[in-house]
Design an enzyme around this catalytic site. Structure first.
Site, short mmCIF file in Angstrom:
data_model
loop_
_atom_site.label_atom_id
_atom_site.label_comp_id
_atom_site.label_asym_id
_atom_site.label_seq_id
_atom_site.Cartn_x
_atom_site.Cartn_y
_atom_site.Cartn_z
N ASP A 178 0.83 -1.20 0.00
CA ASP A 178 0.00 0.00 0.00
C ASP A 178 0.87 1.26 0.00
O ASP A 178 0.52 2.26 0.62
CB ASP A 178 -0.88 -0.06 1.28
CG ASP A 178 -1.95 1.01 1.29
OD1 ASP A 178 -2.29 1.51 0.22
OD2 ASP A 178 -2.43 1.34 2.39
N CYS A 201 -26.72 -9.42 -4.78
CA CYS A 201 -26.53 -8.77 -3.47
C CYS A 201 -26.16 -7.29 -3.67
O CYS A 201 -25.45 -6.94 -4.61
CB CYS A 201 -25.41 -9.49 -2.72
SG CYS A 201 -24.96 -8.70 -1.16
N CYS A 227 -24.01 1.66 3.08
CA CYS A 227 -23.04 2.76 3.18
C CYS A 227 -23.74 4.04 3.67
O CYS A 227 -24.63 4.55 3.00
CB CYS A 227 -22.37 3.01 1.83
SG CYS A 227 -21.28 4.45 1.88
N CYS A 281 -16.46 8.95 1.16
CA CYS A 281 -16.18 7.74 1.93
C CYS A 281 -15.61 8.11 3.30
O CYS A 281 -14.70 8.95 3.42
CB CYS A 281 -15.20 6.87 1.14
SG CYS A 281 -14.72 5.40 2.05
N CYS A 310 -19.07 -1.41 4.83
CA CYS A 310 -19.37 -2.15 3.60
C CYS A 310 -18.70 -3.53 3.58
O CYS A 310 -19.00 -4.36 2.73
CB CYS A 310 -19.02 -1.33 2.36
SG CYS A 310 -17.30 -0.80 2.30
S1 SF4 Z 1 -19.28 -6.84 -2.09
FE1 SF4 Z 1 -21.28 -5.95 -1.67
S2 SF4 Z 1 -22.60 -6.74 -3.27
FE2 SF4 Z 1 -20.77 -8.03 -3.25
S3 SF4 Z 1 -21.35 -9.74 -1.93
FE3 SF4 Z 1 -20.31 -8.20 -0.65
S4 SF4 Z 1 -21.95 -6.93 0.20
FE4 SF4 Z 1 -22.82 -8.10 -1.51
S1 SF4 Z 2 -15.85 2.37 3.81
FE1 SF4 Z 2 -17.57 1.54 2.62
S2 SF4 Z 2 -19.38 1.83 3.91
FE2 SF4 Z 2 -17.78 3.10 4.74
S3 SF4 Z 2 -18.16 5.07 3.81
FE3 SF4 Z 2 -16.62 4.05 2.54
S4 SF4 Z 2 -17.80 3.02 0.97
FE4 SF4 Z 2 -19.23 3.59 2.57
#
Ligand code: SF4
Ligand code: SF4
Length: 314
Positions: free
Chosen positions: A135, A193, A200, A216, A246
């Site tokens: 990274d 899904c 988010c 984000c 997420c």
């Molecule tokens: S990345 Fe998002 S859309 Fe894909 S399986 Fe995970 S939660 Fe579901």
């Molecule tokens: S890390 Fe994922 S859930 Fe959290 S703000 Fe960023 S995109 Fe949204």
């Protein structure tokens, strides 16, 4: 030993050694121009979604072609290192750190391991050129992980390993050594899904695999040096350094297993840290608790700025 056999044996040795060093996955891809990713990256940057992360717009030639990072590069070896904790820090009515930041800074932990792997490799094959990346330089890590057969990029833009979910650090060795390449499976197993998109809190996932970094929480709490815009008031869900939402809602993380890296365990003082402790954090405590942590990146002023923003937005 013929060259093909030699390549296979060395590739197998690298994977075996990666397991010994604690990596949860290792795949190898041929170093080449990332032709599919180039237009996507260009579009994302043009739209300004990288916000203040000006470095994202630099060195694009290198970002898209590892042969520009290491002359004569032949192979990109990609590693996964698990950081999923046995237990989360208390998140009930508390401020929340992203799980990856619980313990020691992963850059140091993983770089050390890659260094050991390269030393062993050199003993085996003689002098080679090899650079390690955690990274830390312009490398499109997730794209390389997909090419190395380690998973797919989910709608939340994380690499998802079908065996282990997404709570992994990615790291790479780029080398001029020719190796056996893994089969690139681009199977996207997200299906219908959309848990991550719906969960988010700031609607930063504007389309599958497209994150508007400016919205984000990870960006807002770590990268953004200016004030957090008022439109995010009440939306950070107590996140003061990074955000895992997420990933937490992703069904593929039901398969996550706890890491076994002692250095990723939280500082003991964090175990009973409450909102009151966070709100009264002193620079001395910050330096003590986060001495070896990636949280240092936000600095004391950045972390307390995030805490104040959330507190005021209640
Ligand atoms: S990345 Fe998002 S859309 Fe894909 S399986 Fe995970 S939660 Fe579901
Ligand atoms: S890390 Fe994922 S859930 Fe959290 S703000 Fe960023 S995109 Fe949204």
């Amino acid at each position: 030993m013929n060259a093909e056999r030699n390549k296979s044996e060395i590739s197998a040795w690298i994977k075996h050694r990666s397991v010994e060093l604690g990596f949860a996955g290792c795949g190898i891809a041929e170093a080449a121009f990332l032709s599919e990713e180039a237009p996507r990256l260009g579009k994302w940057l043009k739209s300004g979604m990288h916000g203040e992360m000006g470095y994202m717009a630099n060195y694009n030639e290198k970002r898209l072609d590892p042969r520009k990072l290491l002359e004569g590069a032949k192979s990109v070896i990609v590693f996964l290192y698990n950081y999923y904790p046995e237990e989360s820090l208390d998140e009930t009515n508390n401020y929340i750190l992203s799980k990856y930041a619980y313990g020691e800074d992963y850059h140091f932990v993983i770089k050390e391991k890659l260094g050991l792997l390269i030393s062993g490799l050199k003993e085996k094959v003689g002098p080679i050129e090899a650079r390690t990346f955690v990274d830390s330089a312009p490398v499109l890590e997730r794209a390389w992980a997909v090419r190395a057969g380690l998973g797919w990029i989910g709608k939340n833009a994380h690499l998802i390993s079908p065996k282990n979910g997404s709570f992994f650090f990615l790291a790479e060795i780029i080398t001029d050594l020719e190796l056996d390449y893994d089969i690139h499976k681009s199977n996207d197993l997200c299906g219908t899904c959309r848990n991550c998109i719906d969960a988010c809190p700031t609607k930063a996932i504007i389309a599958p695999r497209v994150i508007d970094a400016r919205k984000c929480i990870s960006y807002l709490t770590i990268e953004l040096k200016n004030e957090i815009p008022a439109e995010f008031s009440g939306k950070l869900e107590n996140r003061i350094f990074g955000c895992d939402i997420c990933q937490d809602v992703c069904p593929w993380n039901n398969f996550s297993k706890p890491h076994r890296e002692d250095r990723f365990r939280p500082h003991p003082k964090l175990l009973d840290f409450s909102k009151t402790n966070w709100e009264n954090l002193t620079p001395e405590q910050f330096n003590d608790i986060f001495e070896k942590s990636a949280v240092k990146r936000a600095k004391y002023t950045g972390l307390t700025k995030n805490i104040d923003f959330i507190k005021e937005g209640k």
